[in-house]
Design an enzyme around this catalytic site. Sequence first.
Site, mmCIF file in Angstrom:
data_model
loop_
_atom_site.group_PDB
_atom_site.id
_atom_site.type_symbol
_atom_site.label_atom_id
_atom_site.label_comp_id
_atom_site.label_asym_id
_atom_site.label_seq_id
_atom_site.Cartn_x
_atom_site.Cartn_y
_atom_site.Cartn_z
ATOM 1 N N ASP B 96 0.899 -1.188 -0.128
ATOM 2 C CA ASP B 96 0.109 -0.027 -0.038
ATOM 3 C C ASP B 96 0.974 1.171 -0.118
ATOM 4 O OD1 ASP B 96 0.740 0.140 2.418
ATOM 5 O OD2 ASP B 96 -0.995 -0.140 3.585
ATOM 6 N N ASP B 277 -7.538 -7.625 0.130
ATOM 7 C CA ASP B 277 -6.627 -7.922 1.304
ATOM 8 C C ASP B 277 -7.288 -7.556 2.574
ATOM 9 O OD1 ASP B 277 -5.477 -5.493 3.159
ATOM 10 O OD2 ASP B 277 -6.073 -4.743 0.992
#
Lengths: 382, 382
Positions: B96, B277
């Site tokens: 991320d 996720d």
Amino acid sequence: MQRSQDKFGFMLQGQSGAARLGSISTPRGAIRTPAFMPVGTVATVKALYPEQVATSGADILLGNTYHLMLRPGAERVHRLGGLHSFMRWDKPILTDSGGFQVMSLSKIRKITEEGVAFQSHLDGSRHMLSPERSIEIQCLLGADIQMQFDECIELPAERSEIERAMELSLRWAERSRLAFEHHVEDGLATRGQALFGIVQGGTDAVLRRRSAEALVAMDFPGYAVGGLAVGEGHEAMLATLDGVLPFLPAGKPRYLMGVGTPEDLIEAVRRGVDMFDCVMPTRNGRHGLAFTWSGRVNLRNAKHAEDLSPLDPQSTCPGARDYSRAYLHHLVRSGELLGSMILSWVNTCFYQELMAAMRGAIADGRFDAWADEVKPHLAAKA
Amino acid sequence: MQRSQDKFGFMLQGQSGAARLGSISTPRGAIRTPAFMPVGTVATVKALYPEQVATSGADILLGNTYHLMLRPGAERVHRLGGLHSFMRWDKPILTDSGGFQVMSLSKIRKITEEGVAFQSHLDGSRHMLSPERSIEIQCLLGADIQMQFDECIELPAERSEIERAMELSLRWAERSRLAFEHHVEDGLATRGQALFGIVQGGTDAVLRRRSAEALVAMDFPGYAVGGLAVGEGHEAMLATLDGVLPFLPAGKPRYLMGVGTPEDLIEAVRRGVDMFDCVMPTRNGRHGLAFTWSGRVNLRNAKHAEDLSPLDPQSTCPGARDYSRAYLHHLVRSGELLGSMILSWVNTCFYQELMAAMRGAIADGRFDAWADEVKPHLAAKA
């Protein structure tokens, strides 16, 4: 008629000085001695899968009666098929008697001739441990090697107090023995299982000898030295061993309870001890310390932060071969479970490698030379 | 000339309603979609060995830029050979941007057009994250799929505030894209890696559409929907997805960040999402909750205390087949690490089984029927 492999036995196979090579036979398999038993306090060797314990080379592990009687409970484990299947470990298990941990963990204890009344450290519930109940619990768990119920006192203590506790433990030894025989007769135990006596007496050579001789007269299939590794120090522990071991029969296994560091194990084996247990490999693993053939490695140390080398490329343990010290340092510093998992595994394997090396050195008749060579390395900070 | 397998790509292989079957190609291997990425926040999927993650069936895992930049540090990971070799994971990794966790974890933040100045939650040290620095970190880590730097705000918030953050995130998207291109040119990244844009805009359909259209105009190789699963609820999340997905190109992968429960995943896949996720499988595993095809199993519950059945005898995961519920109950109640280890493993495997089942149902052209059949079971308390 019982087959011989259905009976508990011990065979001495070699000697190097006083160090002994041997094998304990049980219906669940042989235990190569000198043996180190990983500690599986509450039916798990902390942070290890049972497969990892088995492939580490351990022939036997230890369970704690005190913890297991409180949770999940001995009767429950028995209903579930016994401790072996409960925790997925089909090799031998030794259980302690609960005596030591009642002293160190429980609140409000009352010791009488009958036994120890105490409150659980978990929920304050009231319980009683006596020689009879301790043996019953160990039989319910299905322990292959059981320990007599004893009183463990904190050291230092007055000689009179040490003597009182030692004498009480001797009376409890006889009651433990009778209780075990009773369960062999009623079917809760078999001749494949064994009950060991425990020598007490602090660091007093006279009391230790009296305890040993009285236990030997009761003819146990194995003898433990208890009440050590409680802060008396390495030298006092060895001196106490020196005073006890001559009074134990050569044909029976000798177990030094709760010991110890790699150097402790080497010196005790050198004196003729056959069995050990200790939380050190797993507890230290959870705290970022690894045992290796080059010494102790504190993975918290900043010097490992960019070290791409593994802990030991020659190790039997994948955990010591496959991960960089830099990664282990990161896991330990980050408090990640994987760090505890890998290091507990590495240390459990290392202790088994150490025992295998000692057995090899005894077989080769060169234990002293081997010990003097490796000890300085093991004690180093690597 | 670059070979095609050295380039990042996505191929749509089938559809069942809006649910999509596909494959993302990367130089480190293919990612079968719909895909679930286990979360390896600080370079470890908590309580799992990397081999267990790989054999669970996961094709890709996620690392967190915010955590890794603080410890062990992006430059350090780069010097050590990149995140893949550091954590022993040779399949693809997505990172991320750090944007979300700066908001949720760090103390004292200052957001400007340039980026976010913040203090580490670990030691209070001062850091700056900008689109350029976020992409540089992700390139230093070696992430196969990288995410644009964005501003994530807490909901509920004023529409004007949501709009301001969304517009800022669009400007940061363009700067992220330019930074990534720069690193492809200077060699820190390759065409085998990809940068995804992130749609923001809260639960406001107009803002979401404007964000999606602006990102699509920048032509990213994949698009994420961010800023959801932050407490807006299942229905609002799905409604927002319904408003966004029509504006994303069919030929690019779509990633719903931070989601979710098995039911969330099914409903999002039904609408055309390809990637997910979530910490749920591992976090719940550490808290004694197992996901199974029969529903959630809370192993703390007393009803499991003497249940000798495993969690799921048909599971792909040995952890779900080999241990009794009674033993797992005992481990969870005792706070033993092995309980966290087994249940995190079981849940990580279950999520991969779930994705495999969804891919199978799409391939068979019966996703809706499959989903309606299994959802009630998954939601049950077993």
